[in-house]
Design an enzyme around this catalytic site. Structure first.
Site, PDB file in Angstrom:
ATOM      1  CB  SER A   1      -0.876  -0.005   1.267  1.00 12.14           C
ATOM      2  OG  SER A   1      -1.535   1.231   1.455  1.00 12.14           O
TER       3      SER A   1
ATOM      4  CE1 TYR B   1      -4.207  -2.279   5.003  1.00 12.72           C
ATOM      5  CE2 TYR B   1      -3.247  -0.189   4.321  1.00 12.72           C
ATOM      6  CZ  TYR B   1      -3.781  -1.421   4.003  1.00 12.72           C
ATOM      7  OH  TYR B   1      -3.901  -1.808   2.688  1.00 12.72           O
TER       8      TYR B   1
ATOM      9  CE  LYS C   1      -1.286  -4.044   3.292  1.00  9.62           C
ATOM     10  NZ  LYS C   1      -1.317  -5.366   2.627  1.00  9.62           N
TER      11      LYS C   1
END
Length: 253
Positions: free
Chosen positions: A145, A158, A162
């Protein structure tokens, strides 16, 4: 002098895509099938993944369903060990639980890191172990991402997952380079999928996101398929340990 065009075809290649029942994973599976690959679509939901594979077969492509939860490390590894080695692996299954850091629970951590990092790492281990044993060169595409390169409020978990995937990808590319196995990431901005759609029901959130995307629009799943096909094919034969940014310019400043 003849012009040698890059080859984006993957005819005869075997590709495994996780999180393939919907969204980005399904779109990549469709693109791979259209480019000549035999695609194995993997997801937890048996009905969903069977329907996705049948859609591709009905269109004349080669596809099969593999109903597995990648967070069941032993089951996934056992299933992959029984299959012929894959040429292409798209490590796409993932999740998100956005909330302020002060509200992040241990259960949130286990859910996000368990799928986005632990599941991804051990899935790649199972697939690449078979590739190496079979002497098969290939391509591993880890779905990362833009949040693997920047930070954002309410995205601590998150982002952590990532950023970890980015480091894992670079390290794995070093280990597997001698085997001819390339390992790269795709790093999208916000893509309209069933997972993200509820976020954009908040007009303020949507406006804030669009203010960061220089191209002025949300991403679509079809914005990802070309990059995935590039990384899967010989068109990217010298690319490994790299991140392919599909962020509409988010990280440009």
């Amino acid at each position: 002098m003849s012009l040698q065009m890059p080859d984006f075809r993957i005819d005869g290649k075997r590709a495994l895509v996780t999180g393939a029942g919907r969204g980005i994973g399904l779109a990549i599976s469709r693109a791979f099938a259209a480019a000549g690959a035999k695609v194995t679509l993997c997801a937890r939901s048996t009905a969903e993944i069977e329907a996705a594979a049948e859609e591709l077969r009905a269109a004349g492509h080669r596809a099969e369903a593999l109903a597995l939860d990648v967070t069941d490390i032993a089951e996934f590894a056992a299933a992959v060990a029984e299959l012929p080695a894959f040429d292409i692996f798209v490590n796409n299954a993932g999740t998100n639980r956005p909330k302020p850091f002060a509200e992040v629970s241990e259960a949130d951590y286990d859910a996000v890191m368990g799928l986005n990092l632990k599941g991804a790492m051990f899935s790649a281990q199972a697939v690449t172990r078979r590739m190496v044993a079979a002497g098969k060169a290939g391509s591993v595409i880890n779905m990362s991402s833009q949040m693997g390169h920047v930070g954002a409020a309410d995205r601590t978990l998150y982002c952590a997952s990532k950023w970890a995937i980015e480091g894992f990808t670079k390290a794995l590319s070093i280990e597997l380079g001698a085997h001819g196995i390339r390992v790269n990431t795709i790093c999208p901005t916000y893509i309209e999928t069933p997972l993200t759609r509820p976020y954009f029901e908040d007009p303020a959130f949507k406006a804030a996101v669009l203010s960061k995307i220089k191209l002025g629009r949300l991403g679509r799943v079809d914005d990802i398929t070309g990059a995935a096909l590039f990384l899967a094919s010989d068109a990217s034969a010298l690319m490994t340990g790299s991140a392919l940014m599909l962020d509409g310019g988010w990280t440009a400043d």
